[in-house]
Design an enzyme around this catalytic site. Structure first.
Site, mmCIF file in Angstrom:
data_model
loop_
_atom_site.group_PDB
_atom_site.id
_atom_site.type_symbol
_atom_site.label_atom_id
_atom_site.label_comp_id
_atom_site.label_asym_id
_atom_site.label_seq_id
_atom_site.Cartn_x
_atom_site.Cartn_y
_atom_site.Cartn_z
ATOM 1 N N CYS A 62 7.634 6.126 2.003
ATOM 2 C CA CYS A 62 7.026 5.968 3.479
ATOM 3 C C CYS A 62 7.978 6.354 4.315
ATOM 4 O O CYS A 62 7.631 6.701 5.563
ATOM 5 C CB CYS A 62 6.576 4.342 3.522
ATOM 6 S SG CYS A 62 7.843 3.146 3.070
ATOM 7 N N GLU A 81 1.622 12.937 7.724
ATOM 8 C CA GLU A 81 2.535 12.621 6.545
ATOM 9 C C GLU A 81 2.239 13.361 5.422
ATOM 10 O O GLU A 81 1.205 13.475 4.652
ATOM 11 C CB GLU A 81 2.252 11.254 6.184
ATOM 12 C CG GLU A 81 3.086 10.701 5.251
ATOM 13 C CD GLU A 81 2.687 9.168 4.833
ATOM 14 O OE1 GLU A 81 1.565 8.631 4.681
ATOM 15 O OE2 GLU A 81 3.680 8.269 4.671
ATOM 16 N N GLY A 100 -5.364 1.211 5.096
ATOM 17 C CA GLY A 100 -5.000 0.025 5.808
ATOM 18 C C GLY A 100 -6.163 -0.385 7.020
ATOM 19 O O GLY A 100 -6.300 -1.509 7.246
ATOM 20 N N GLY A 123 0.351 0.955 1.823
ATOM 21 C CA GLY A 123 -0.498 2.059 1.372
ATOM 22 C C GLY A 123 -0.838 3.089 2.695
ATOM 23 O O GLY A 123 0.100 2.620 3.738
ATOM 24 N N SER A 124 -1.610 3.750 2.624
ATOM 25 C CA SER A 124 -1.839 4.684 3.576
ATOM 26 C C SER A 124 -2.603 3.996 5.008
ATOM 27 O O SER A 124 -3.172 2.788 4.764
ATOM 28 C CB SER A 124 -2.745 5.907 3.345
ATOM 29 O OG SER A 124 -4.030 5.131 2.767
ATOM 30 N N THR A 125 -2.241 4.632 5.983
ATOM 31 C CA THR A 125 -2.708 4.072 7.239
ATOM 32 C C THR A 125 -4.413 4.143 7.261
ATOM 33 O O THR A 125 -5.226 3.219 7.670
ATOM 34 C CB THR A 125 -2.435 5.059 8.366
ATOM 35 O OG1 THR A 125 -1.036 4.746 8.491
ATOM 36 C CG2 THR A 125 -3.107 4.522 9.542
ATOM 37 N N LYS A 160 -3.113 -6.934 -6.831
ATOM 38 C CA LYS A 160 -3.969 -5.515 -7.496
ATOM 39 C C LYS A 160 -2.851 -4.511 -7.387
ATOM 40 O O LYS A 160 -2.263 -4.056 -6.825
ATOM 41 C CB LYS A 160 -4.895 -5.303 -6.476
ATOM 42 C CG LYS A 160 -5.882 -4.427 -7.027
ATOM 43 C CD LYS A 160 -5.738 -3.198 -7.663
ATOM 44 C CE LYS A 160 -5.811 -1.992 -6.458
ATOM 45 N NZ LYS A 160 -5.108 -0.810 -7.325
ATOM 46 N N ARG A 184 14.278 12.876 -2.173
ATOM 47 C CA ARG A 184 14.494 11.558 -3.180
ATOM 48 C C ARG A 184 12.888 11.332 -3.528
ATOM 49 O O ARG A 184 12.231 11.215 -2.532
ATOM 50 C CB ARG A 184 15.211 10.711 -2.696
ATOM 51 C CG ARG A 184 15.559 9.656 -3.663
ATOM 52 C CD ARG A 184 16.427 8.408 -2.929
ATOM 53 N NE ARG A 184 16.603 7.320 -3.663
ATOM 54 C CZ ARG A 184 17.403 7.123 -4.651
ATOM 55 N NH1 ARG A 184 18.337 8.012 -5.075
ATOM 56 N NH2 ARG A 184 17.517 5.894 -5.232
ATOM 57 N N GLU A 209 1.935 -2.664 5.703
ATOM 58 C CA GLU A 209 2.858 -1.684 5.712
ATOM 59 C C GLU A 209 2.357 -0.258 5.402
ATOM 60 O O GLU A 209 1.942 0.006 4.323
ATOM 61 C CB GLU A 209 3.904 -2.074 4.618
ATOM 62 C CG GLU A 209 4.559 -3.539 4.679
ATOM 63 C CD GLU A 209 5.684 -3.569 5.725
ATOM 64 O OE1 GLU A 209 6.151 -2.553 6.223
ATOM 65 O OE2 GLU A 209 6.029 -4.599 6.050
HETATM 66 P P1 NAD Z 1 -3.684 4.274 -0.778
HETATM 67 O O1 NAD Z 1 -3.797 3.618 0.708
HETATM 68 O O2 NAD Z 1 -4.311 5.368 -1.385
HETATM 69 O O3 NAD Z 1 -3.450 3.197 -1.650
HETATM 70 C C1 NAD Z 1 -2.782 1.891 -1.817
HETATM 71 C C2 NAD Z 1 -3.133 0.969 -2.471
HETATM 72 O O4 NAD Z 1 -4.303 0.509 -1.922
HETATM 73 C C3 NAD Z 1 -3.325 1.298 -3.932
HETATM 74 O O5 NAD Z 1 -3.243 0.313 -4.871
HETATM 75 C C4 NAD Z 1 -4.990 1.526 -4.137
HETATM 76 O O6 NAD Z 1 -5.604 1.154 -5.361
HETATM 77 C C5 NAD Z 1 -5.426 0.457 -2.930
HETATM 78 N N1 NAD Z 1 -6.673 0.955 -2.391
HETATM 79 C C6 NAD Z 1 -7.402 1.958 -2.015
HETATM 80 N N2 NAD Z 1 -8.474 1.870 -1.691
HETATM 81 C C7 NAD Z 1 -8.520 0.640 -1.111
HETATM 82 C C8 NAD Z 1 -9.456 -0.272 -0.456
HETATM 83 N N3 NAD Z 1 -10.652 0.354 -0.023
HETATM 84 N N4 NAD Z 1 -9.129 -1.416 -0.232
HETATM 85 C C9 NAD Z 1 -8.141 -2.128 -0.810
HETATM 86 N N5 NAD Z 1 -7.299 -1.485 -1.490
HETATM 87 C C10 NAD Z 1 -7.394 -0.116 -1.701
HETATM 88 O O7 NAD Z 1 -1.962 4.835 -0.431
HETATM 89 P P2 NAD Z 1 -1.076 5.446 -1.695
HETATM 90 O O8 NAD Z 1 -1.682 7.177 -1.556
HETATM 91 O O9 NAD Z 1 -1.371 5.210 -2.899
HETATM 92 O O10 NAD Z 1 0.177 5.408 -1.141
HETATM 93 C C11 NAD Z 1 0.820 6.286 -0.368
HETATM 94 C C12 NAD Z 1 0.770 5.683 0.878
HETATM 95 O O11 NAD Z 1 1.393 4.497 1.100
HETATM 96 C C13 NAD Z 1 1.522 6.786 2.068
HETATM 97 O O12 NAD Z 1 0.979 6.564 3.367
HETATM 98 C C14 NAD Z 1 2.902 5.838 2.056
HETATM 99 O O13 NAD Z 1 3.603 6.097 3.383
HETATM 100 C C15 NAD Z 1 2.284 4.404 2.163
HETATM 101 N N6 NAD Z 1 3.417 3.372 2.079
HETATM 102 C C16 NAD Z 1 3.887 2.490 2.932
HETATM 103 C C17 NAD Z 1 5.098 1.765 2.592
HETATM 104 C C18 NAD Z 1 5.694 1.125 3.909
HETATM 105 O O14 NAD Z 1 6.643 -0.026 3.402
HETATM 106 N N7 NAD Z 1 5.191 1.399 5.200
HETATM 107 C C19 NAD Z 1 5.917 1.894 1.709
HETATM 108 C C20 NAD Z 1 5.305 2.850 0.523
HETATM 109 C C21 NAD Z 1 4.127 3.537 0.601
#
Ligand code: NAD
Length: 480
Positions: free
Chosen positions: A282, A383, A231, A226-228, A173, A276, A248
């Site tokens: 993250c 964050e 997650g 993605g975000s906690t 996705k 950057r 992650e």
């Molecule tokens: P997000 O959690 O909003 O979205 C991440 C992904 O999940 C997107 O593709 C989104 O479409 C999908 N998503 C949204 N709701 C969902 C659900 N209910 N079920 C399944 N998938 C869903 O995060 P974001 O704001 O897009 O990204 C930023 C976050 O990602 C920050 O918290 C950042 O720290 C984290 N991040 C972590 C790492 C790591 O390696 N730990 C790397 C990059 C980003």
């Protein structure tokens, strides 16, 4: 207007109901592309396609699978300029950084092609002379990959590389804000001749597609970045079917600057890793703790070098920083700054949108340093995922460690010191999955990368990133 289709079962298709998703250019705030918006029937089709392809793909030798990945890697390298251009347009990062990310995507595929050939298993002697235990690994099955927009190719490539090399098929996705460069990346895998259904790349809403993937009994593994907050929903969604999950998640990265460090190097590192990609990493630095004896010196140098950063449209000019990817991100940055100022901190630079005609339409913001921050402030707790960093002094190592660990997150930390014993003590006592000493790149291709605490669990990068897609089997043999 650019129009792209998604990859399901070896075909490039629109959504069944022709629904679409707009893609914005954050440098102008304008829509410049459309991709399909997948719904239940499209997702189900992708899952079934991956399932049909699974047995054939898993049965191939890792050398054969590696051949496809190597070919795809070469195609990514050949097309890096056109893919990077799409990435800058949809994500905002300067072109040369986008180019670097695409090159890394090619490296990841090549690395996992090789790593897949090194899954050896082992033979364990038993107490009885005629018995032997053989430990082998098998692909877990159809895997789902969900990744965000800040590194549209890199974060996807870790999942695709690990999964395909392990013998799994995949439904990815793609990030809604930045689907174009990942689609172009998937095109390279398609053009490398991967069997139909081995990789499926779908676009649409995460909150709609996610639960369909989680509820499917066919999907055996979910790799999420993605975000906690999201997650947690992913993990909850995977409980009923006991899926293998790796998460992650978010972070709040502490940097500890000790008095015996090379201050110039520490400042250079702080500028790079705080701002950057507009802090949308993250492992961007969120909080900097500086030994009180060098606090003013560090702040002065840090401010001067931050003010020298150039901001612009990364496609049209050679700049250090582009716009932020989303308007929402801009708002969080502003909220964290306002909160810190209201609680008594000061900015040494930034704090506002840059002035001038060329910045009028995009999501631009000046890199911002907040001095005299404390742990009552959002900037030191939540964050920001933006170009804002809080700085505060510390008096001794114990306090630095305590401040660094005062967070729900445990993704990564950075320490600058030239004292080996101090580096050892601090890195051992920081509760995080990755610690960088005298450098700001905690994640590399060859070593495991993963979070502790609310930053998730499981790993990407390194062999560990491949084993996430494998199941262990113990075969106990008696030789008659
Ligand atoms: P997000 O959690 O909003 O979205 C991440 C992904 O999940 C997107 O593709 C989104 O479409 C999908 N998503 C949204 N709701 C969902 C659900 N209910 N079920 C399944 N998938 C869903 O995060 P974001 O704001 O897009 O990204 C930023 C976050 O990602 C920050 O918290 C950042 O720290 C984290 N991040 C972590 C790492 C790591 O390696 N730990 C790397 C990059 C980003």
């Amino acid at each position: 207007m650019i129009k792209k289709t998604m990859l399901i079962g070896g075909n490039w298709v629109e959504a069944q109901d022709k629904d679409t998703l707009d893609v914005y250019n954050p440098a102008t705030g304008e829509v410049f592309a459309q991709v399909p918006k997948a719904h239940q029937p499209d997702v189900t089709k992708a899952i079934h396609a991956a399932n049909q392809a699974f047995q054939g793909w898993a049965a191939q030798s890792p050398f054969h699978r590696g051949g496809y990945l190597r070919k795809a890697s070469r195609l990514v390298s050949e097309r890096k300029e056109e893919i990077a251009k799409l990435m800058t347009q949809e994500q905002g990062k300067p072109f040369k950084e986008a180019l670097g990310e695409v090159e890394k995507g090619a490296d990841i595929l090549r690395y996992y092609a090789e790593e897949g050939e090194r899954v050896y298993g082992r033979i364990v002697p038993n107490e009885e002379a005629d018995m032997e235990s053989r430990v082998t690994y098998q692909p877990v099955g159809v895997s789902a990959a969900i990744s965000p927009w800040n590194y549209p190719i890199e974060l996807l490539a870790w999942k695709i590389g690990g999964a395909l090399a392990a013998g799994c098929t995949i439904v990815a996705k793609l990030p809604s804000e930045t689907p174009l460069s990942p689609l172009a990346f998937a095109q390279c895998l398609y053009d490398a001749g991967l069997p139909a259904g081995t990789i499926n790349a779908i676009t649409g809403s995460g909150s709609e597609i996610g639960p369909i993937l989680f509820d499917s009994k066919i999907v055996k593994k979910v790799a999420f970045t993605g975000s906690t907050e999201t997650g947690r929903q992913v993990l909850a969604g995977c409980v009923d079917n006991f899926k293998k999950v790796s998460l992650e998640l978010g972070g709040s990265l502490p940097m500890v600057v000790c008095k015996d460090c090379n201050v110039e190097e520490a400042v250079k590192g702080a500028v790079r890793r705080s701002f950057r990609n507009m802090g949308q990493i993250c492992i961007a630095i969120n909080r900097i703790y500086v030994d009180a004896s060098i606090y003013e010196q560090f702040l002065q140098m840090f401010t001067e070098q931050t003010q020298a950063l150039t901001i612009g449209n990364g496609l049209q000019e050679d700049c250090n920083l582009g716009p932020m990817c989303t308007k929402g991100g801009l708002k969080t940055a502003q909220k964290h700054i306002a909160d810190a100022l209201q609680k008594g901190a000061k900015t040494t630079c930034g704090g506002k949108e840059p002035q001038g005609e060329k910045y009028k339409k995009g999501y631009y913001f000046e890199p911002t340093i907040i001095r005299d921050a404390n742990h009552e402030m959002l900037i030191m707790k939540e964050e920001t995922f933006g170009p804002v960093v809080g700085v505060m002094p510390f008096k001794d190592d114990q306090q630095a460690i305590q401040l660094a660990n005062d967070s729900v997150y445990g993704l990564a930390a950075i320490v600058y010191t030239e004292n080996l014993s101090r580096a050892n003590t601090i890195s051992k006592n920081i509760d995080a999955g990755n610690v960088a000493i005298n450098n700001v790149d905690a994640g590399v291709l060859f070593a495991p990368y993963g979070g502790w605490k609310d930053s998730g669990f499981g790993h990407e990068h390194g062999p560990e990133g491949l084993y996430e897609y494998l199941l262990i089997k113990h075969i106990r043999i008696r030789y008659l």
